[in-house]
Design a protein around this motif. Structure first.
Motif, PDB file in Angstrom:
ATOM      1  N   UNK A   1      11.673  -9.838  10.306  1.00 48.12           N
ATOM      2  CA  UNK A   1      10.483 -10.017  11.036  1.00 48.12           C
ATOM      3  C   UNK A   1       9.694  -8.377  11.310  1.00 48.12           C
ATOM      4  N   UNK A   2      10.181  -7.608  10.686  1.00 43.45           N
ATOM      5  CA  UNK A   2       9.417  -6.208  10.582  1.00 43.45           C
ATOM      6  C   UNK A   2       8.399  -6.241   9.543  1.00 43.45           C
ATOM      7  N   UNK A   3       8.453  -7.174   8.576  1.00 43.39           N
ATOM      8  CA  UNK A   3       7.200  -7.287   7.682  1.00 43.39           C
ATOM      9  C   UNK A   3       6.609  -8.811   7.582  1.00 43.39           C
ATOM     10  N   UNK A   4       7.332  -9.818   8.064  1.00 42.94           N
ATOM     11  CA  UNK A   4       6.690 -10.986   8.146  1.00 42.94           C
ATOM     12  C   UNK A   4       7.136 -11.828   9.289  1.00 42.94           C
ATOM     13  N   UNK A   5       6.111 -12.126  10.212  1.00 40.50           N
ATOM     14  CA  UNK A   5       6.239 -13.146  11.191  1.00 40.50           C
ATOM     15  C   UNK A   5       7.159 -14.157  10.917  1.00 40.50           C
TER      16      UNK A   5
ATOM     17  N   UNK B   1      -1.037  -6.761   9.652  1.00 36.57           N
ATOM     18  CA  UNK B   1      -0.631  -5.490   8.917  1.00 36.57           C
ATOM     19  C   UNK B   1       0.491  -4.953   9.564  1.00 36.57           C
ATOM     20  N   UNK B   2       1.344  -4.148   9.026  1.00 37.47           N
ATOM     21  CA  UNK B   2       2.300  -3.630   9.289  1.00 37.47           C
ATOM     22  C   UNK B   2       2.760  -2.311   8.419  1.00 37.47           C
ATOM     23  N   UNK B   3       3.441  -1.517   9.071  1.00 36.32           N
ATOM     24  CA  UNK B   3       4.049  -0.249   8.667  1.00 36.32           C
ATOM     25  C   UNK B   3       5.527  -0.111   9.235  1.00 36.32           C
ATOM     26  N   UNK B   4       6.300  -0.937   8.357  1.00 36.77           N
ATOM     27  CA  UNK B   4       7.551  -1.313   8.702  1.00 36.77           C
ATOM     28  C   UNK B   4       8.573  -0.031   9.011  1.00 36.77           C
ATOM     29  N   UNK B   5       9.463   0.063   9.872  1.00 36.73           N
ATOM     30  CA  UNK B   5      10.676   1.106  10.043  1.00 36.73           C
ATOM     31  C   UNK B   5      11.532   0.414   9.553  1.00 36.73           C
TER      32      UNK B   5
ATOM     33  N   UNK C   1       0.870  -0.890  -0.186  1.00 34.17           N
ATOM     34  CA  UNK C   1      -0.036   0.076   0.069  1.00 34.17           C
ATOM     35  C   UNK C   1       0.804   1.497   0.203  1.00 34.17           C
ATOM     36  N   UNK C   2       1.044   1.624  -1.264  1.00 36.49           N
ATOM     37  CA  UNK C   2       1.832   3.012  -1.263  1.00 36.49           C
ATOM     38  C   UNK C   2       1.417   4.164  -0.546  1.00 36.49           C
ATOM     39  N   UNK C   3      -0.055   4.363  -0.581  1.00 41.16           N
ATOM     40  CA  UNK C   3      -0.747   5.426   0.069  1.00 41.16           C
ATOM     41  C   UNK C   3      -0.190   5.805   1.383  1.00 41.16           C
ATOM     42  N   UNK C   4      -0.032   4.721   2.410  1.00 38.55           N
ATOM     43  CA  UNK C   4       0.512   5.101   3.475  1.00 38.55           C
ATOM     44  C   UNK C   4       1.699   4.101   4.278  1.00 38.55           C
ATOM     45  N   UNK C   5       2.515   3.855   2.908  1.00 41.15           N
ATOM     46  CA  UNK C   5       3.722   2.895   3.115  1.00 41.15           C
ATOM     47  C   UNK C   5       3.404   1.927   4.326  1.00 41.15           C
ATOM     48  N   UNK C   6       2.352   1.045   3.876  1.00 41.80           N
ATOM     49  CA  UNK C   6       2.209   0.052   4.795  1.00 41.80           C
ATOM     50  C   UNK C   6       2.026  -1.217   3.969  1.00 41.80           C
TER      51      UNK C   6
ATOM     52  N   UNK D   1       7.259 -16.674  17.416  1.00 40.59           N
ATOM     53  CA  UNK D   1       7.710 -16.082  16.203  1.00 40.59           C
ATOM     54  C   UNK D   1       8.215 -14.784  16.531  1.00 40.59           C
ATOM     55  N   UNK D   2       9.472 -14.222  15.791  1.00 38.90           N
ATOM     56  CA  UNK D   2       9.725 -13.017  15.757  1.00 38.90           C
ATOM     57  C   UNK D   2       8.897 -12.067  14.762  1.00 38.90           C
ATOM     58  N   UNK D   3       8.304 -11.166  15.481  1.00 35.47           N
ATOM     59  CA  UNK D   3       7.318 -10.133  14.555  1.00 35.47           C
ATOM     60  C   UNK D   3       7.495  -8.765  15.416  1.00 35.47           C
ATOM     61  N   UNK D   4       7.976  -7.803  14.655  1.00 36.18           N
ATOM     62  CA  UNK D   4       8.151  -6.554  15.514  1.00 36.18           C
ATOM     63  C   UNK D   4       6.990  -5.534  14.786  1.00 36.18           C
ATOM     64  N   UNK D   5       6.577  -4.663  15.562  1.00 38.64           N
ATOM     65  CA  UNK D   5       5.835  -3.545  15.240  1.00 38.64           C
ATOM     66  C   UNK D   5       4.603  -3.920  14.274  1.00 38.64           C
ATOM     67  N   UNK D   6       3.792  -4.868  14.595  1.00 42.38           N
ATOM     68  CA  UNK D   6       2.797  -5.454  13.538  1.00 42.38           C
ATOM     69  C   UNK D   6       1.247  -5.182  14.439  1.00 42.38           C
ATOM     70  N   UNK D   7       0.342  -5.393  13.455  1.00 51.72           N
ATOM     71  CA  UNK D   7      -1.036  -5.547  14.230  1.00 51.72           C
ATOM     72  C   UNK D   7      -1.543  -6.989  13.774  1.00 51.72           C
TER      73      UNK D   7
END
Length: 840
Positions: free
Chosen positions: A141-145, A108-112, A41-46, A66-72
Motif C-alpha cells: 500500500x506504499x505504491x498502490x492503494x 502519485x507516489x515516491x515510495x520509501x 519514473x527513474x528520474x526522481x524515483x517515483x 483502503x490502505x494508502x501510505x504517503x501518496x498524492x
C-alpha cells in the motif's frame, strides 16, 4: 512445574508491555478484481499510478477504506463519476454506498518502502538499473492503494510502463507489450484470486531464460550479464514442481512460474504468485557450485540455490494457493515451505540430507530460543507482523510438521494436506482449519498435539540415562522432562529406542512419555553397548541431554541412523578424552555422510588437544567434500597461537583452486589463531575475487579477530558506500570489537541510519556485541521510527539487553558497596574487640 503456571502460553521475552492481541482485519467490502497501471519514473524515483477496482460493498457505512501510505491522491471516481474522498496520508476513505461498483484512483507516489529503485549512482556507477516490489507483510500500500491484509484476495492485472530497453514481469501471463516510443507497456494478468501482499512486479535491464516443465511455462529473469549463471541456481526447478505436485496431490495450480533475480533485495526470496523475486546473490558460477569439478556434481555441491528455490516454490501451494488468514497463523505459509524444502531434499539427495537439514533447523530454533525469546508458534501478541517471521515460525514450525507426519504416518499426512489444500483452494485458512482436515483423515483427535507444540511456547527437554541389571536381565531406563516454565509442563511423546549390542545386532523399543519422570524396564538377555533415544528423529522438536560414557558414545557411532551418530559426536565433544578424539577422528576419516564428518571436525575443534589438531590437519589433506573442508578449516580457528595452524590456513587462503567458501572460513580462522605476522595474508585476501565477495568478507572478519594496528582503518574503509553491500555488512558487524575507538563509535552511529537495511541491521548487531549504553538513544529511535519492522524489533531487543546489563552492573556495584560496608563494619568491630581485649 505444573499447569497452574501459564507462562508457556505466552513464552519468554517476546511480548512487551504495550503489546495487544492482533486479530484479522475486516474491511466491510471485497475486491473482485484490481487493475493497476504504473508508470515508472527513474528520474526522481517515483511512480504515476491508476488503480481500478471491481468491489462489492457489504457494509452500510456509506464509505470504504483502503490502505494508502504517503501518496498524492489526484482524484477518485466511482462508476465513472467523481467521488468524495478523505485522505490522511495513511488511509484513503472513499464515500460509496452498498452494492457493486467500479472505483478508480489516480495517484502519485515516491515510495520509501514496498517499491524499490536500484539505479546507478555516484557510488555504484556500474549497477544494472531495476525496480522491484516487496509486499509482505503490509508494504504494497506504499505504491498502490488496496486492502493490504492476507485475507483480502482478488484477481489482478498490471500495466507497467518502463523505459524502452527495460523488461517488466508481474503476476500471471503476459497479455501484450505496447511500444510508446521511449517507453514500453508490459501488460500482465492473473485470473485466479491471490492475496494483496502477493501482487508484485520487477522491471529493469533483464535477460530471460525460457523453458517448459510438463506444459508449464518457466521463465527466469536475471540482470543483464548474469545469463550464464542462471542454470546453476534453477536447474532442479522442474523436478521440484513434479515432486510437490505428486506429494500434495495438487498439480501446480498456476498458469506459469517465473523467477526475477534482483539487486539489493531485502530478503532471500519472496513467493509472489507466479513471480518469485529472489536476491541476485543466489546466482553463482560453476566454481561456487562445484569447486574443483564440473557441473553438475551431485553429492559434492558447495554453494547451492536449491534450498531457496525449493522453499519459494513450495509457497505456490502453501501461502499463495492457500493463504494464512492473518499474521498470527503465518506458520501455515512458512513452516510448510520450510518443511517441504526439506522433503524435496530427501527426494533429490537422500534420507541423510533430509535428517541433517532438520537437525540444522533444530539448531537454528534452539539458538533463537536460548539467546532471544520463546513464544507459541501461533500467537496474537505481537506489534509488527515482521516479528512473526522468525525461527519459531520457520524452523520450529517445520519440526512440528515433521513430528506430526511421524505421528500420523506419511500416507495419512499426505491425504490430510491434500484435503486442507482442496478445501481452502484460492482462499484463506487458519491453524484450526489444518487441524480439522488432518483429524478428519486420521480419524483421531489432535487437540493435544496442537496444544503442546503450536499454541504453547518452548519444547521438550529430555534427560535420560540407563543401567543394566544382569541378574534380572533388564535395562533400567530413567527419563526426565526437564523443560522450564516457558515450555509446556508435561509433554505427551511417542518415542522409540535403538539398543545396540556387542555383536552388532540392534534392538528397538517403543513407549509413550507422558510424565515428567518415568522409569522403564526393558527385557534384554545381555548388556547393551549403547542406547539411542529417537533414532529416526521422529519427534524432531526436542532437546536431548543423555548421560553417556565415552565407551557408549564410541559404540553409538556405529549406528546406521544419523541422529544416533550425531548424538554420539556431541557426547564425545563434551568428554574430550584421548579415546573421544580417537573416535571422532575415525568418524572424520570414514563416515559415509558428509554432514557427520563435518560435525566430527567441529567437535575436534571444540576438544582442542594436540591429537585433535593432528587429526584435523591430516583430514584436510585427504577430504574432498567442500562443506567438510569448511568445517575442518573452521575448527582450526580454535587453536590459538599455533604457527603450524596459521601456516596451513594461509596456504588454503592463497589456493585459487580451493572452494570460495573454504577460503572464506580460512580467513576467519586465520584471524582467530591470532598471530599478527599473518595479517598480511588477510590484507592481500581483501582483493581476491569470489562469489558474493565471501573471501573479502572473511578477510575483514579475520582482521577484526586479529586486532592488528591497522584493522580499524581497513574496516572503516570497507563500510563506506561504494563497497558491495555484503562487504559493508561484514565490515560493519566486525567493528563491534573496537567501539571504544571514537572513530568506530561515530561511524556506527552513522551506519545505524544507513539507507541499506542490511547495513543498519549489521550495525545493531555490532552494538549488541558491545553492549555500549551510549547507543541507547539511537536504538530507541530506531525501535519506534525505522521503516523496517525487523529493525524496529531488533533495536528494541538490543536496547532492552543493554539496560538489563546496566541494571546487573548497578546491582553488582550495590553489592560491592554492601560488601565493602560489611567489611568496614567488621573491621571496626574487630578494632573494638581489640580495644576491649586490651582493656581487659
Amino acid at each position: 512445574m505444573s499447569f497452574d503456571k501459564a507462562g508457556y502460553l505466552i513464552g519468554r521475552n517476546f511480548v512487551y508491555p504495550d503489546y495487544r492481541p492482533q486479530f484479522p482485519r475486516y474491511y466491510g467490502y471485497s475486491v473482485n478484481h484490481l487493475k493497476v497501471r504504473i508508470r515508472v519514473r527513474t528520474s526522481d524515483k517515483s511512480i504515476e499510478g491508476y488503480a481500478e477496482y471491481s468491489v462489492d460493498v457489504q457494509s452500510g457505512k456509506g464509505f470504504i477504506e483502503m490502505d494508502a501510505a504517503e501518496m498524492k491522491i489526484i482524484n477518485v471516481m466511482v462508476d465513472g463519476t467523481s467521488a468524495k474522498f478523505d485522505y490522511d496520508g495513511k488511509t484513503l476513505r472513499i464515500y460509496v454506498g452498498s452494492g457493486s461498483h467500479i472505483v478508480g484512483i489516480n495517484y502519485e507516489a515516491k515510495p520509501r518502502k514496498g517499491l524499490y529503485f536500484v539505479l546507478p549512482d555516484d557510488y555504484y556507477r556500474d549497477r544494472v538499473p531495476m525496480v522491484w516490489t516487496q509486499g509482505e507483510s503490509e508494504d504494497n500500500h506504499y505504491w498502490v492503494p488496496l486492502p493490504d491484509y492476507p485475507n483480502a484476495k482478488f484477481t489482478s492485472e498490471m500495466e507497467i510502463i518502463v523505459p524502452k530497453n527495460w523488461t517488466a514481469v508481474s503476476n500471471g501471463v503476459l497479455v501484450e507489450t505496447r511500444d510508446l516510443g521511449n517507453e514500453v507497456v508490459w501488460h500482465w494478468k492473473l485470473d485466479k484470486p491471490h492475496s494483496a501482499y502477493l501482487i508484485a512486479f520487477a522491471a529493469g535491464e533483464f535477460e530471460v531464460i525460457k523453458e517448459e516443465c510438463d506444459g508449464i511455462p518457466i521463465e527466469n529473469y536475471v540482470p543483464r550479464g548474469f545469463r550464464d549463471k542462471a542454470q546453476y541456481s534453477f536447474h532442479r526447478l522442474c523436478d521440484m514442481i513434479r515432486f510437490y505436485s505428486e506429494y500434495t496431490g495438487i498439480k501446480y495450480p498456476w498458469p506459469n512460474y517465473k523467477h526475477a533475480a534482483v539487486s539489493e533485495f531485502i530478503y532471500g526470496g519472496m513467493e509472489n504468485t507466479t513471480i518469485t523475486i529472489v536476491t541476485d546473490t543466489t546466482l553463482h558460477d560453476e566454481h561456487a557450485h562445484c569447486p574443483g569439478s564440473k557441473f553438475p556434481c551431485p553429492g559434492m555441491e558447495d554453494f547451492t540455490s536449491d534450498g531457496l528455490v525449493a522453499h519459494e516454490l513450495a509457497h505456490q501451494w502453501f501461502g499463495d494457493y492457500v493463504t494464512t488468514k492473518d499474521w498470527a497463523n503465518i506458520w501455515l505459509n512458512e513452516a510448510f515451505a520450510t518443511y517441504f524444502e526439506a522433503l524435496y531434499m530427501e527426494h533429490a539427495k537422500g534420507r541423510d540430507e533430509f535428517l541433517y537439514e532438520l537437525y540444522q533447523n533444530l539448531r537454528a530454533y534452539l539458538n533463537e530460543y536460548g539467546n532471544r525469546y520463546a513464544r507459541p508458534i501461533v500467537t496474537r501478541l505481537y506489534k509488527d507482523p515482521e516479528e512473526m517471521f522468525d525461527r519459531h515460525t520457520y524452523e520450529k514450525g517445520s519440526l512440528v510438521l515433521h513430528t506430526l507426519r511421524s505421528l500420523l504416518g506419511d500416507e495419512v499426512f499426505r491425504k490430510g494436506i491434500n484435503l486442507y489444500l482442496v478445501r481452502h483452494a484460492h482462499g484463506n485458512a487458519d491453524t484450526e482449519d489444518l487441524r480439522k482436515a488432518l483429524e478428519e483423515v486420521a480419524g483421531q483427535s489432535l487437540d493435544w498435539f496442537f496444544a503442546q507444540f503450536v499454541y504453547s511456547a518452548g519444547h521438550p527437554v529430555i534427560k535420560y540415562s540407563w543401567s543394566y541389571d544382569p541378574s534380572m536381565k533388564m535395562i533400567k531406563l530413567s527419563i526426565n522432562q526437564a523443560q522450564g516454565d516457558d515450555s509446556y509442563p508435561v509433554y505427551k511423546l511417542p518415542l522409540d529406542l535403538e539398543i545396540g549390542y556387542p555383536d552388532g545386532k540392534v534392538g528397538s523399543f517403543s513407549f509413550e512419555l507422558n510424565e515428567r519422570n518415568i522409569t522403564i524396564y526393558i527385557p534384554s538377555t545381555e548388556k547393551p553397548t549403547y542406547v539411542c533415544l529417537d533414532p529416526q528423529f521422529k519427534v524432531a522438536i526436542k532437546s536431548v541431554n543423555p548421560e553417556k560414557s565415552v565407551e557408549e558414545a564410541l559404540a553409538e557411532l556405529r549406528s546406521s541412523n544419523l541422529p544416533c551418530r550425531l548424538e554420539a559426536i556431541d557426547s564425545l565433544a563434551r568428554d574430550g578424552s584421548a579415546r573421544a578424539v580417537e573416535g571422532l577422528t575415525n568418524v572424520l576419516m570414514h563416515d559415509v555422510f558428509w554432514g557427520v564428518r563435518a560435525e566430527a571436525a567441529r567437535a575436534l575443534g571444540k576438544v582442542g588437544t594436540e591429537d585433535a589438531l593432528k587429526a584435523l590437519i591430516n583430514a584436510l589433506q585427504s577430504e574432498r567434500h567442500p562443506r567438510v573442508r569448511q568445517a575442518i578449516v573452521e575448527a582450526l580457528g580454535n587453536f590459538k597461537g599455533k604457527p603450524e595452524v596459521a601456516k596451513t590456513l594461509a596456504e588454503v587462503l592463497e589456493n585459487n583452486g580451493e572452494s570460495y567458501y573454504v577460503r572464506y572460513r580460512a580467513a576467519q580462522s586465520l584471524g582467530k589463531v591470532g598471530i599478527i605476522d599473518y595479517s598480511k595474508y588477510l590484507v592481500k585476501a581483501l582483493d581476491y575475487p569470489s562469489h558474493n565477495y565471501v573471501i573479502t568478507q572473511g578477510a575483514l572478519q579475520g582482521l577484526s579477530e586479529l586486532g592488528a594496528e591497522d584493522a580499524v582503518d581497513v574496516l572503516l574503509k570497507y563500510t563506506e558506500l561504494g563497497k558491495p553491500t555484503v562487504v559493508r555488512v561484514a565490515a560493519t558487524q566486525s567493528l563491534s570489537k573496537f567501539v571504544s575507538d571514537r572513530r568506530v563509535y561515530d561511524r556506527l552511529r552513522v551506519l545505524l541510519r544507513d539507507p541499506y537495511f542490511r547495513v543498519r541491521f549489521a550495525a545493531i548487531a555490532a552494538v549488541e556485541s558491545s553492549l555500549d549504553p551510549r547507543f541507547l538513544d539511537i536504538l530507541d529511535d530506531l525501535a519506534s521510527r525505522d521503516l523496517d519492522g525487523r529493525v524496529r524489533r531488533y533495536a528494541r531487543d538490543v536496547a532492552r539487553k543493554i539496560r538489563e546489563h546496566m541494571q546487573r552492573g548497578a546491582e553488582y556495584a550495590r553489592l560491592r558497596e554492601e560488601i565493602d560496608r560489611i567489611r568496614e563494619e567488621q573491621r571496626r568491630l574487630m578494632d573494638r574487640l581489640d580495644r576491649l581485649e586490651f582493656k581487659g
